[in-house]
Design a protein around this motif. Sequence first.
Motif, PDB file in Angstrom:
ATOM      1  N   LEU A  43      -4.740 -12.967   2.846  1.00 10.34           N
ATOM      2  CA  LEU A  43      -3.931 -12.231   3.831  1.00 10.34           C
ATOM      3  C   LEU A  43      -3.283 -10.999   3.209  1.00 10.34           C
ATOM      4  CD1 LEU A  43      -2.131 -15.052   5.844  1.00 10.34           C
ATOM      5  CD2 LEU A  43      -3.759 -13.381   6.719  1.00 10.34           C
ATOM      6  N   ALA A  44      -2.793 -11.128   1.975  1.00  9.12           N
ATOM      7  CA  ALA A  44      -2.192  -9.979   1.288  1.00  9.12           C
ATOM      8  C   ALA A  44      -3.234  -8.893   1.056  1.00  9.12           C
ATOM      9  CB  ALA A  44      -1.565 -10.420  -0.024  1.00  9.12           C
ATOM     10  N   ALA A  45      -4.427  -9.281   0.642  1.00  5.48           N
ATOM     11  CA  ALA A  45      -5.495  -8.297   0.405  1.00  5.48           C
ATOM     12  C   ALA A  45      -5.917  -7.628   1.701  1.00  5.48           C
ATOM     13  CB  ALA A  45      -6.692  -8.980  -0.262  1.00  5.48           C
ATOM     14  N   VAL A  46      -6.034  -8.405   2.770  1.00  3.31           N
ATOM     15  CA  VAL A  46      -6.401  -7.830   4.074  1.00  3.31           C
ATOM     16  C   VAL A  46      -5.320  -6.863   4.541  1.00  3.31           C
ATOM     17  CG1 VAL A  46      -6.688  -8.407   6.529  1.00  3.31           C
ATOM     18  CG2 VAL A  46      -7.916  -9.703   4.780  1.00  3.31           C
ATOM     19  N   GLY A  47      -4.057  -7.241   4.370  1.00  5.00           N
ATOM     20  CA  GLY A  47      -2.975  -6.331   4.745  1.00  5.00           C
ATOM     21  C   GLY A  47      -3.020  -5.031   3.974  1.00  5.00           C
ATOM     22  N   THR A  48      -3.277  -5.109   2.683  1.00  2.00           N
ATOM     23  CA  THR A  48      -3.378  -3.890   1.865  1.00  2.00           C
ATOM     24  C   THR A  48      -4.577  -3.039   2.295  1.00  2.00           C
ATOM     25  OG1 THR A  48      -2.335  -5.034   0.008  1.00  2.00           O
ATOM     26  CG2 THR A  48      -3.573  -3.036  -0.491  1.00  2.00           C
ATOM     27  N   LEU A  49      -5.704  -3.694   2.511  1.00  2.00           N
ATOM     28  CA  LEU A  49      -6.908  -2.944   2.934  1.00  2.00           C
ATOM     29  C   LEU A  49      -6.696  -2.268   4.285  1.00  2.00           C
ATOM     30  CD1 LEU A  49      -9.754  -5.358   1.796  1.00  2.00           C
ATOM     31  CD2 LEU A  49      -9.164  -3.137   0.824  1.00  2.00           C
ATOM     32  N   LEU A  50      -6.087  -2.971   5.219  1.00  2.00           N
ATOM     33  CA  LEU A  50      -5.832  -2.370   6.529  1.00  2.00           C
ATOM     34  C   LEU A  50      -4.878  -1.184   6.392  1.00  2.00           C
ATOM     35  CD1 LEU A  50      -5.431  -5.487   8.863  1.00  2.00           C
ATOM     36  CD2 LEU A  50      -7.299  -3.827   8.826  1.00  2.00           C
ATOM     37  N   SER A  51      -3.887  -1.308   5.560  1.00  2.00           N
ATOM     38  CA  SER A  51      -2.942  -0.188   5.353  1.00  2.00           C
ATOM     39  C   SER A  51      -3.653   1.008   4.717  1.00  2.00           C
ATOM     40  CB  SER A  51      -1.787  -0.619   4.450  1.00  2.00           C
ATOM     41  OG  SER A  51      -1.031  -1.594   5.080  1.00  2.00           O
ATOM     42  N   GLU A  52      -4.512   0.740   3.760  1.00  3.11           N
ATOM     43  CA  GLU A  52      -5.252   1.817   3.111  1.00  3.11           C
ATOM     44  C   GLU A  52      -6.187   2.510   4.106  1.00  3.11           C
ATOM     45  OE1 GLU A  52      -4.970   3.117   0.131  1.00  3.11           O
ATOM     46  OE2 GLU A  52      -3.454   1.697  -0.569  1.00  3.11           O
ATOM     47  N   LEU A  53      -6.821   1.734   4.997  1.00  4.80           N
ATOM     48  CA  LEU A  53      -7.701   2.329   5.989  1.00  4.80           C
ATOM     49  C   LEU A  53      -6.921   3.197   6.968  1.00  4.80           C
ATOM     50  CD1 LEU A  53     -10.130  -0.623   6.832  1.00  4.80           C
ATOM     51  CD2 LEU A  53     -10.674   1.541   5.683  1.00  4.80           C
ATOM     52  N   VAL A  54      -5.754   2.764   7.361  1.00  3.75           N
ATOM     53  CA  VAL A  54      -4.921   3.518   8.299  1.00  3.75           C
ATOM     54  C   VAL A  54      -4.405   4.798   7.634  1.00  3.75           C
ATOM     55  CG1 VAL A  54      -2.763   3.487   9.601  1.00  3.75           C
ATOM     56  CG2 VAL A  54      -4.313   1.531   9.691  1.00  3.75           C
ATOM     57  N   ARG A  55      -4.034   4.701   6.360  1.00  4.61           N
ATOM     58  CA  ARG A  55      -3.509   5.865   5.629  1.00  4.61           C
ATOM     59  C   ARG A  55      -4.555   6.941   5.404  1.00  4.61           C
ATOM     60  NH1 ARG A  55      -0.145   4.234   0.436  1.00  4.61           N
ATOM     61  NH2 ARG A  55      -0.927   6.254  -0.163  1.00  4.61           N
ATOM     62  N   SER A  56      -5.808   6.556   5.216  1.00  8.91           N
ATOM     63  CA  SER A  56      -6.826   7.566   4.891  1.00  8.91           C
ATOM     64  C   SER A  56      -7.525   8.105   6.092  1.00  8.91           C
ATOM     65  CB  SER A  56      -7.859   6.968   3.959  1.00  8.91           C
ATOM     66  OG  SER A  56      -8.503   5.856   4.548  1.00  8.91           O
ATOM     67  N   ALA A  64       0.827  -1.210   0.000  1.00 10.91           N
ATOM     68  CA  ALA A  64       0.000   0.000   0.000  1.00 10.91           C
ATOM     69  C   ALA A  64       0.866   1.268   0.000  1.00 10.91           C
ATOM     70  CB  ALA A  64      -0.920  -0.002   1.216  1.00 10.91           C
ATOM     71  N   PHE A  65       2.114   1.138   0.415  1.00  9.48           N
ATOM     72  CA  PHE A  65       2.997   2.297   0.517  1.00  9.48           C
ATOM     73  C   PHE A  65       4.009   2.385  -0.625  1.00  9.48           C
ATOM     74  CE2 PHE A  65       1.706   1.168   4.831  1.00  9.48           C
ATOM     75  CZ  PHE A  65       1.127   2.356   5.226  1.00  9.48           C
ATOM     76  N   MET A  66       4.061   1.359  -1.471  1.00 15.95           N
ATOM     77  CA  MET A  66       5.061   1.341  -2.546  1.00 15.95           C
ATOM     78  C   MET A  66       4.388   1.598  -3.888  1.00 15.95           C
ATOM     79  SD  MET A  66       7.934  -1.362  -1.581  1.00 15.95           S
ATOM     80  CE  MET A  66       8.892  -0.560  -2.804  1.00 15.95           C
ATOM     81  N   PRO A  67       4.955   2.478  -4.678  1.00 19.12           N
ATOM     82  CA  PRO A  67       4.376   2.716  -6.008  1.00 19.12           C
ATOM     83  C   PRO A  67       4.722   1.554  -6.942  1.00 19.12           C
ATOM     84  CG  PRO A  67       6.381   3.983  -5.745  1.00 19.12           C
ATOM     85  CD  PRO A  67       6.110   3.325  -4.420  1.00 19.12           C
ATOM     86  N   PRO A  68       3.834   1.279  -7.891  1.00 19.53           N
ATOM     87  CA  PRO A  68       4.148   0.222  -8.862  1.00 19.53           C
ATOM     88  C   PRO A  68       5.261   0.670  -9.808  1.00 19.53           C
ATOM     89  CG  PRO A  68       2.053   1.254  -9.387  1.00 19.53           C
ATOM     90  CD  PRO A  68       2.511   1.848  -8.093  1.00 19.53           C
ATOM     91  N   LEU A  69       5.918  -0.290 -10.426  1.00 16.63           N
ATOM     92  CA  LEU A  69       6.922   0.031 -11.427  1.00 16.63           C
ATOM     93  C   LEU A  69       6.250   0.732 -12.604  1.00 16.63           C
ATOM     94  CD1 LEU A  69       8.895  -3.333 -11.413  1.00 16.63           C
ATOM     95  CD2 LEU A  69       9.656  -1.156 -10.488  1.00 16.63           C
ATOM     96  N   ARG A  70       7.006   1.544 -13.287  1.00 12.30           N
ATOM     97  CA  ARG A  70       6.447   2.322 -14.388  1.00 12.30           C
ATOM     98  C   ARG A  70       5.852   1.409 -15.460  1.00 12.30           C
ATOM     99  NH1 ARG A  70      10.210   6.772 -16.758  1.00 12.30           N
ATOM    100  NH2 ARG A  70       9.862   7.417 -14.626  1.00 12.30           N
ATOM    101  N   GLY A  71       4.567   1.596 -15.693  1.00 15.64           N
ATOM    102  CA  GLY A  71       3.880   0.828 -16.716  1.00 15.64           C
ATOM    103  C   GLY A  71       3.525  -0.599 -16.307  1.00 15.64           C
ATOM    104  N   LYS A  72       3.747  -0.942 -15.060  1.00 15.51           N
ATOM    105  CA  LYS A  72       3.471  -2.305 -14.594  1.00 15.51           C
ATOM    106  C   LYS A  72       2.433  -2.265 -13.470  1.00 15.51           C
ATOM    107  CE  LYS A  72       6.955  -3.911 -16.986  1.00 15.51           C
ATOM    108  NZ  LYS A  72       6.762  -4.465 -18.266  1.00 15.51           N
ATOM    109  N   GLY A  73       1.839  -3.398 -13.194  1.00 16.23           N
ATOM    110  CA  GLY A  73       0.854  -3.489 -12.120  1.00 16.23           C
ATOM    111  C   GLY A  73       1.430  -4.046 -10.828  1.00 16.23           C
ATOM    112  N   TYR A  74       2.749  -4.088 -10.718  1.00 18.12           N
ATOM    113  CA  TYR A  74       3.397  -4.631  -9.531  1.00 18.12           C
ATOM    114  C   TYR A  74       4.583  -3.758  -9.141  1.00 18.12           C
ATOM    115  CZ  TYR A  74       6.170  -6.635 -13.326  1.00 18.12           C
ATOM    116  OH  TYR A  74       6.906  -6.802 -14.460  1.00 18.12           O
TER     117      TYR A  74
END
Length: 122
Positions: A109-122, A23-33
């Motif tokens: 677990l990865a999705a839950v971790g991302t969602l929790l990070s997004e909730l904390v960030r906003s 949730a805190f790392m930008p994706p590589l340019r032109g990539k989805g990861y």
Amino acid sequence: MNRPRWILLALGLSFFIVGVADAFMPPLRGKGYSVLDVAHAVLISALCYTWCRAEGLERGVIPPGRSALLAGVFPLLGIPVYFFRTRPWRRALVSTLWAVGFLAMGLVLAAVGTLLSELVRS
């Protein structure tokens, strides 16, 4: 807890940690990861290889051929191959289904971790 279970615990935990950090790392340019996703793929491969070796040693089974190496290089194919080479076919099929469930749990677990990070960030 035996060594193969510790390795599985580390693998499951890695999915959650990468989900949080993604949730805190930008994706590589032109990539989805991100770079972290690439590093996580390498870690998954190493842990799958290590798990196969540890699990085989604990059960007293030497994996035929290069089954553990295949599990490390390409886990989606290698783990079922490892199971079918080291177990009777019915037990191998059940183990493969458990591995699919473990993968699904890791993705959740990865999705839950991302969602929790997004909730904390906003």
